[in-house]
Design a protein around this motif. Structure first.
Motif, PDB file in Angstrom:
ATOM      1  N   UNK A 199       0.821  -1.198   0.000  1.00  0.00           N
ATOM      2  CA  UNK A 199       0.000   0.000   0.000  1.00  0.00           C
ATOM      3  C   UNK A 199       0.861   1.257   0.000  1.00  0.00           C
ATOM      4  N   UNK A 200       2.008   1.216   0.674  1.00  0.00           N
ATOM      5  CA  UNK A 200       2.927   2.350   0.639  1.00  0.00           C
ATOM      6  C   UNK A 200       3.462   2.603  -0.760  1.00  0.00           C
ATOM      7  N   UNK A 201       3.831   1.528  -1.461  1.00  0.00           N
ATOM      8  CA  UNK A 201       4.287   1.687  -2.842  1.00  0.00           C
ATOM      9  C   UNK A 201       3.167   2.217  -3.727  1.00  0.00           C
TER      10      UNK A 201
ATOM     11  N   UNK B 192      -0.362   7.440   5.519  1.00  0.00           N
ATOM     12  CA  UNK B 192      -1.268   7.045   4.438  1.00  0.00           C
ATOM     13  C   UNK B 192      -1.342   5.532   4.211  1.00  0.00           C
ATOM     14  N   UNK B 193      -0.228   4.780   4.279  1.00  0.00           N
ATOM     15  CA  UNK B 193      -0.328   3.340   3.996  1.00  0.00           C
ATOM     16  C   UNK B 193      -0.916   2.510   5.122  1.00  0.00           C
ATOM     17  N   UNK B 194      -1.224   3.085   6.268  1.00  0.00           N
ATOM     18  CA  UNK B 194      -1.507   2.279   7.458  1.00  0.00           C
ATOM     19  C   UNK B 194      -2.945   1.800   7.553  1.00  0.00           C
ATOM     20  N   UNK B 195      -3.916   2.633   7.180  1.00  0.00           N
ATOM     21  CA  UNK B 195      -5.306   2.285   7.455  1.00  0.00           C
ATOM     22  C   UNK B 195      -5.823   1.098   6.638  1.00  0.00           C
ATOM     23  N   UNK B 196      -5.615   1.034   5.306  1.00  0.00           N
ATOM     24  CA  UNK B 196      -6.155  -0.114   4.570  1.00  0.00           C
ATOM     25  C   UNK B 196      -5.697  -1.478   5.079  1.00  0.00           C
TER      26      UNK B 196
ATOM     27  N   UNK C  95     -14.378  -7.006   3.178  1.00  0.00           N
ATOM     28  CA  UNK C  95     -13.217  -6.121   3.088  1.00  0.00           C
ATOM     29  C   UNK C  95     -13.494  -4.902   2.208  1.00  0.00           C
ATOM     30  N   UNK C  96     -14.068  -5.101   1.028  1.00  0.00           N
ATOM     31  CA  UNK C  96     -14.289  -3.995   0.101  1.00  0.00           C
ATOM     32  C   UNK C  96     -15.228  -2.962   0.709  1.00  0.00           C
ATOM     33  N   UNK C  97     -16.327  -3.430   1.321  1.00  0.00           N
ATOM     34  CA  UNK C  97     -17.273  -2.499   1.923  1.00  0.00           C
ATOM     35  C   UNK C  97     -16.647  -1.760   3.106  1.00  0.00           C
ATOM     36  N   UNK C  98     -15.793  -2.436   3.865  1.00  0.00           N
ATOM     37  CA  UNK C  98     -15.141  -1.779   4.998  1.00  0.00           C
ATOM     38  C   UNK C  98     -14.178  -0.699   4.520  1.00  0.00           C
ATOM     39  N   UNK C  99     -13.427  -0.976   3.455  1.00  0.00           N
ATOM     40  CA  UNK C  99     -12.530   0.030   2.895  1.00  0.00           C
ATOM     41  C   UNK C  99     -13.321   1.245   2.398  1.00  0.00           C
ATOM     42  N   UNK C 100     -14.456   0.991   1.748  1.00  0.00           N
ATOM     43  CA  UNK C 100     -15.282   2.094   1.260  1.00  0.00           C
ATOM     44  C   UNK C 100     -15.829   2.927   2.413  1.00  0.00           C
TER      45      UNK C 100
END
Length: 408
Positions: free
Chosen positions: A147-149, A315-319, A331-336
């Motif tokens: 995610x950081x990349x 920025x890379x930490x939350x997902x 997972x997808x709904x939680x990210x949204x």
């Protein structure tokens, strides 16, 4: 029985994720990097050249907020569309929408002509942003580093486009650059063709209302402070310290925000893999609290630079934390959902800043939200559930159980 290689690694464990996962994450990030500059350059040029776009300055502010407002209302629909159709068709459609938006910025004038373009881009960004997070967290192994990349790749688009857009505007006016940005968005359609087309499993929709969880609250407050209060306060407070060059300095700091993502987001991902994403989230949020207080106390430029650094590392930490707490179909709904809460915070922050900055001392405006951000980060830490007989409890890089986030 859960196989050992299916478990997320412990902190400090070497990461070797599948090549397909890395490649898909890069493709999704590249698609967003090619389509995002149309929006970031509009943020730069629309307030400065509002008359040439046929709008007033207040209308320009509403146009710049419209894409965020439609995401708040439409993220759920976008998440369902994305889960049903998969990354390739969703991202190709979103990149095509970004192309139409950029062409509209180059050719259309007037508030009511530009509003549909902003709404279209808002939904397109929601889809592209969701794809980048979903692809980066598709495998728990190395999710934070990946995610950081991804964040670094995404930031390359605005870093290149912002100075180019300023130069084009100075030479030929504010419209010409958007023809070029429409071409880059069209290249995003081609980049999205390499993404997988498989749908994402989704849980049954729940009709009951749920109170915001700890990660929801943190997402809201991070958007409220770092993407809302900080951005408005940088220009408002800076003009008193450096009246002749405040716009140039503020613009440079904002451009450095994206450059900081390129350099530091991968560092934040590696740090999360080593020390744990939740532990790092708390540490960086506490540091951000201190720096925000300093910003309100009058150390404008030094604290602004520090905020840029801390934001890029966070920025890379939350997902990865969301994916770890909500494995499987949710997972997808939680990210949204977390993106919605961040958008709500980033949308309300500037509105409140515009009202209270002329009336309330800055030290209070930034200290109170900073302390709330620290408390929200501390609330995100949860005690890992001990293993019990007959059950399997998995831990991610931060030692948190792999269970859905139901923390109120």
């Amino acid at each position: 029985m859960i196989q050992a290689d299916a478990l997320p690694p412990k902190a400090g464990t070497p990461i070797d994720p599948p090549n397909d996962t890395n490649a898909n994450s890069r493709r999704a990030a590249t698609t967003l990097a090619l389509t995002l500059p149309g929006d970031t350059v509009l943020y730069l040029l629309l307030p400065m050249y509002a008359a040439q776009f046929g709008v007033t300055l207040p209308e320009a502010g509403m146009l710049l907020a419209a894409n965020r407002l439609v995401r708040i209302a439409g993220y759920g629909w976008v998440a369902r569309f994305y889960a049903r159709h998969g990354d390739r068709p969703t991202c190709m459609l979103a990149a095509a929408a970004a192309t139409i938006s950029a062409l509209g910025y180059a050719t259309l004038s007037g508030f009511w002509a530009l509003v549909p373009l902003r709404l279209l881009w808002g939904l397109a960004f929601a889809a592209l942003n969701l794809s980048t997070q979903a692809m980066a967290t598709a495998d728990p192994r190395g999710a934070a580093r990946r995610n950081g990349r991804s964040r670094a790749i995404i930031a390359m688009g605005p870093v290149a486009a912002l100075p180019l857009g300023a130069w084009f505007a100075d030479m030929w006016g504010p419209r010409v650059i958007f023809f070029l940005l429409a071409l880059t968005s069209l290249a995003g359609v081609l980049a999205a063709r390499g993404l997988p087309a498989q749908p994402h499993p989704a849980p049954a929709a729940s009709r009951r209302l749920r109170l915001p969880g700890s990660l929801d609250t943190w997402s809201f407050l991070e958007g409220f402070t770092l993407d809302g209060l900080f951005i408005i306060g940088l220009s408002y407070l800076g003009k008193d310290l450096m009246p002749a060059g405040s716009v140039i300095v503020a613009g440079a700091v904002l451009a450095l925000r994206y450059l900081g993502e390129i350099v530091l987001s991968p560092v934040g991902g590696r740090m999360a893999e080593r020390f744990g994403a939740e532990r790092l989230l708390v540490s960086l949020s506490l540091l951000t609290t201190v720096v925000l207080v300093g910003f309100g106390a009058g150390w404008i430029w030094s604290c602004a630079a520090a905020i840029v650094v801390l934001r890029a590392l966070q920025l890379p930490l939350l997902p990865p934390i969301v994916a770890m707490r909500t494995p499987g179909p949710g997972r997808v709904q939680a990210l949204a959902a977390r993106s919605v809460w961040r958008d709500i915070g980033a949308g309300t922050g500037p509105l409140l800043a515009g009202l209270v900055l002329p009336l309330v001392p800055p030290i209070w405006i930034y200290t109170v939200p900073a302390l709330l951000l620290a408390l929200a980060a501390l609330a995100c830490v949860r005690t890992a559930t001990p293993r019990t007989s007959g059950t399997s409890s998995t831990s991610g890089t931060s030692g948190t159980p792999n269970t859905p986030d139901t923390t109120p």
